[in-house]
Design a protein around this motif. Structure first.
Motif, PDB file in Angstrom:
ATOM      1  N   GLN A  44       0.867  -1.160   0.000  1.00 28.38           N
ATOM      2  CA  GLN A  44       0.000   0.000   0.000  1.00 28.38           C
ATOM      3  C   GLN A  44       0.910   1.217   0.000  1.00 28.38           C
ATOM      4  OE1 GLN A  44      -3.049  -0.089   2.998  1.00 28.38           O
ATOM      5  NE2 GLN A  44      -3.836   1.935   2.468  1.00 28.38           N
ATOM      6  N   THR A  45       0.796   2.036  -1.051  1.00 28.43           N
ATOM      7  CA  THR A  45       1.661   3.202  -1.205  1.00 28.43           C
ATOM      8  C   THR A  45       0.808   4.443  -1.465  1.00 28.43           C
ATOM      9  OG1 THR A  45       1.894   3.011  -3.603  1.00 28.43           O
ATOM     10  CG2 THR A  45       3.460   1.752  -2.255  1.00 28.43           C
ATOM     11  N   SER A  46       1.461   5.579  -1.518  1.00 27.26           N
ATOM     12  CA  SER A  46       0.745   6.813  -1.865  1.00 27.26           C
ATOM     13  C   SER A  46       0.325   6.741  -3.332  1.00 27.26           C
ATOM     14  CB  SER A  46       1.655   8.027  -1.654  1.00 27.26           C
ATOM     15  OG  SER A  46       2.683   8.041  -2.627  1.00 27.26           O
ATOM     16  N   ILE A  47      -0.699   7.489  -3.650  1.00 29.97           N
ATOM     17  CA  ILE A  47      -1.150   7.521  -5.044  1.00 29.97           C
ATOM     18  C   ILE A  47      -0.080   8.149  -5.929  1.00 29.97           C
ATOM     19  CG2 ILE A  47      -2.394   9.724  -4.995  1.00 29.97           C
ATOM     20  CD1 ILE A  47      -4.653   7.962  -6.538  1.00 29.97           C
ATOM     21  N   GLU A  48       0.718   9.057  -5.367  1.00 34.99           N
ATOM     22  CA  GLU A  48       1.802   9.671  -6.138  1.00 34.99           C
ATOM     23  C   GLU A  48       2.847   8.628  -6.529  1.00 34.99           C
ATOM     24  OE1 GLU A  48       0.734  10.992  -3.166  1.00 34.99           O
ATOM     25  OE2 GLU A  48      -0.358  12.714  -3.977  1.00 34.99           O
ATOM     26  N   GLU A  49       3.207   7.765  -5.591  1.00 34.44           N
ATOM     27  CA  GLU A  49       4.173   6.712  -5.907  1.00 34.44           C
ATOM     28  C   GLU A  49       3.604   5.758  -6.954  1.00 34.44           C
ATOM     29  OE1 GLU A  49       6.528   2.998  -3.792  1.00 34.44           O
ATOM     30  OE2 GLU A  49       5.907   4.666  -2.530  1.00 34.44           O
ATOM     31  N   PHE A  50       2.340   5.396  -6.799  1.00 34.19           N
ATOM     32  CA  PHE A  50       1.677   4.512  -7.761  1.00 34.19           C
ATOM     33  C   PHE A  50       1.677   5.144  -9.155  1.00 34.19           C
ATOM     34  CE2 PHE A  50      -2.311   3.638 -10.060  1.00 34.19           C
ATOM     35  CZ  PHE A  50      -2.195   2.276 -10.254  1.00 34.19           C
ATOM     36  N   ALA A  51       1.321   6.422  -9.242  1.00 37.12           N
ATOM     37  CA  ALA A  51       1.190   7.098 -10.538  1.00 37.12           C
ATOM     38  C   ALA A  51       2.537   7.324 -11.215  1.00 37.12           C
ATOM     39  CB  ALA A  51       0.472   8.433 -10.357  1.00 37.12           C
ATOM     40  N   ALA A  52       3.568   7.565 -10.440  1.00 40.11           N
ATOM     41  CA  ALA A  52       4.907   7.827 -10.986  1.00 40.11           C
ATOM     42  C   ALA A  52       4.863   8.849 -12.119  1.00 40.11           C
ATOM     43  CB  ALA A  52       5.571   6.526 -11.434  1.00 40.11           C
ATOM     44  N   GLY A  53       4.087   9.914 -11.911  1.00 37.63           N
ATOM     45  CA  GLY A  53       4.021  10.992 -12.896  1.00 37.63           C
ATOM     46  C   GLY A  53       3.048  10.781 -14.036  1.00 37.63           C
ATOM     47  N   GLU A  54       2.382   9.644 -14.083  1.00 38.34           N
ATOM     48  CA  GLU A  54       1.415   9.350 -15.152  1.00 38.34           C
ATOM     49  C   GLU A  54      -0.003   9.682 -14.690  1.00 38.34           C
ATOM     50  OE1 GLU A  54       2.334   8.506 -18.138  1.00 38.34           O
ATOM     51  OE2 GLU A  54       4.435   8.102 -17.672  1.00 38.34           O
ATOM     52  N   GLN A  55      -0.904   9.825 -15.657  1.00 42.36           N
ATOM     53  CA  GLN A  55      -2.306  10.105 -15.342  1.00 42.36           C
ATOM     54  C   GLN A  55      -2.988   8.846 -14.810  1.00 42.36           C
ATOM     55  OE1 GLN A  55      -4.704  11.331 -18.667  1.00 42.36           O
ATOM     56  NE2 GLN A  55      -6.536  11.566 -17.427  1.00 42.36           N
ATOM     57  N   VAL A  56      -3.645   8.974 -13.661  1.00 40.66           N
ATOM     58  CA  VAL A  56      -4.371   7.851 -13.067  1.00 40.66           C
ATOM     59  C   VAL A  56      -5.765   7.802 -13.682  1.00 40.66           C
ATOM     60  CG1 VAL A  56      -5.262   6.828 -10.942  1.00 40.66           C
ATOM     61  CG2 VAL A  56      -3.075   8.070 -10.914  1.00 40.66           C
ATOM     62  N   ARG A  57      -6.148   6.617 -14.117  1.00 42.21           N
ATOM     63  CA  ARG A  57      -7.473   6.425 -14.726  1.00 42.21           C
ATOM     64  C   ARG A  57      -8.246   5.370 -13.948  1.00 42.21           C
ATOM     65  NH1 ARG A  57      -4.229   6.828 -19.842  1.00 42.21           N
ATOM     66  NH2 ARG A  57      -4.882   8.820 -20.733  1.00 42.21           N
ATOM     67  N   VAL A  58      -9.567   5.439 -14.053  1.00 43.20           N
ATOM     68  CA  VAL A  58     -10.445   4.465 -13.413  1.00 43.20           C
ATOM     69  C   VAL A  58     -10.882   3.462 -14.471  1.00 43.20           C
ATOM     70  CG1 VAL A  58     -12.635   4.119 -12.197  1.00 43.20           C
ATOM     71  CG2 VAL A  58     -11.255   6.164 -11.742  1.00 43.20           C
ATOM     72  N   ARG A  59     -10.782   2.172 -14.143  1.00 40.51           N
ATOM     73  CA  ARG A  59     -11.228   1.115 -15.067  1.00 40.51           C
ATOM     74  C   ARG A  59     -12.739   1.162 -15.152  1.00 40.51           C
ATOM     75  NH1 ARG A  59     -13.256  -2.229 -18.175  1.00 40.51           N
ATOM     76  NH2 ARG A  59     -12.431  -4.298 -18.560  1.00 40.51           N
ATOM     77  N   ASP A  60     -13.255   1.295 -16.370  1.00 41.07           N
ATOM     78  CA  ASP A  60     -14.684   1.358 -16.624  1.00 41.07           C
ATOM     79  C   ASP A  60     -15.205  -0.049 -16.892  1.00 41.07           C
ATOM     80  OD1 ASP A  60     -17.279   1.888 -17.423  1.00 41.07           O
ATOM     81  OD2 ASP A  60     -16.704   2.908 -19.268  1.00 41.07           O
ATOM     82  N   TYR A  61     -16.100  -0.506 -16.044  1.00 42.55           N
ATOM     83  CA  TYR A  61     -16.651  -1.851 -16.188  1.00 42.55           C
ATOM     84  C   TYR A  61     -18.027  -1.858 -16.842  1.00 42.55           C
ATOM     85  CZ  TYR A  61     -12.884  -3.931 -13.531  1.00 42.55           C
ATOM     86  OH  TYR A  61     -11.647  -4.378 -13.128  1.00 42.55           O
ATOM     87  N   SER A  62     -18.477  -0.723 -17.384  1.00 38.00           N
ATOM     88  CA  SER A  62     -19.817  -0.691 -17.969  1.00 38.00           C
ATOM     89  C   SER A  62     -19.939  -1.671 -19.136  1.00 38.00           C
ATOM     90  CB  SER A  62     -20.185   0.726 -18.411  1.00 38.00           C
ATOM     91  OG  SER A  62     -19.275   1.204 -19.377  1.00 38.00           O
ATOM     92  N   ASP A  63     -18.858  -1.860 -19.909  1.00 35.96           N
ATOM     93  CA  ASP A  63     -18.907  -2.820 -21.012  1.00 35.96           C
ATOM     94  C   ASP A  63     -19.060  -4.247 -20.498  1.00 35.96           C
ATOM     95  OD1 ASP A  63     -16.325  -2.675 -19.935  1.00 35.96           O
ATOM     96  OD2 ASP A  63     -15.378  -3.295 -21.803  1.00 35.96           O
ATOM     97  N   LEU A  64     -18.428  -4.542 -19.372  1.00 34.33           N
ATOM     98  CA  LEU A  64     -18.551  -5.870 -18.776  1.00 34.33           C
ATOM     99  C   LEU A  64     -19.964  -6.092 -18.255  1.00 34.33           C
ATOM    100  CD1 LEU A  64     -17.331  -8.533 -17.753  1.00 34.33           C
ATOM    101  CD2 LEU A  64     -16.678  -7.299 -15.678  1.00 34.33           C
ATOM    102  N   ILE A  65     -20.518  -5.093 -17.582  1.00 38.93           N
ATOM    103  CA  ILE A  65     -21.881  -5.205 -17.039  1.00 38.93           C
ATOM    104  C   ILE A  65     -22.867  -5.415 -18.173  1.00 38.93           C
ATOM    105  CG2 ILE A  65     -23.707  -3.935 -15.845  1.00 38.93           C
ATOM    106  CD1 ILE A  65     -21.364  -2.657 -14.185  1.00 38.93           C
TER     107      ILE A  65
END
Length: 117
Positions: A44-65
């Protein structure tokens, strides 16, 4: 982004995506360490460490639903079978998971420290 969301960032110009679970407190649970290395671990890390300078996106599951509400096709049956095979041995059956943010985060936290991938 919201607590419990499946988030991801592109790496190396889109060569692959790095995934994690948003904990809702500016932290993310994800694999950390060099890819295919023995030092790779779920942390478990900070979101900044996870992102490493990249844009964070949310996985859209509407196609799966949407696909789950259509009559089953061979493609969807195969995806379901592959998903079940993948989940075997991980201690859960994907068809019976609680999708609430709290349950998603609890499952992710239960895997903290794991090194299998």
């Amino acid at each position: 982004m919201a607590k419990g969301d499946h988030i991801y960032v592109s790496r190396y110009g889109g060569a692959y995506c790095h995934h994690g679970i948003d904990c809702g407190d500016a932290s993310v649970i994800h694999y950390s360490g060099k890819r295919w290395s023995s030092d790779r671990i779920i942390r478990q890390t900070s979101i900044e460490e996870f992102a490493a300078g990249e844009q964070v996106r949310v996985r859209d599951y509407s196609d799966l639903i949407e696909s789950l509400t259509r009559p089953a096709t061979l493609y969807h049956q195969l995806n379901l079978q592959l998903s079940q095979l993948f989940n075997q041995g991980r201690g859960f059956d994907g068809a019976h998971l609680d999708g609430s943010p709290e349950a998603v985060i609890a499952r992710a936290r239960s895997r903290l420290g794991e090194r299998t991938f």
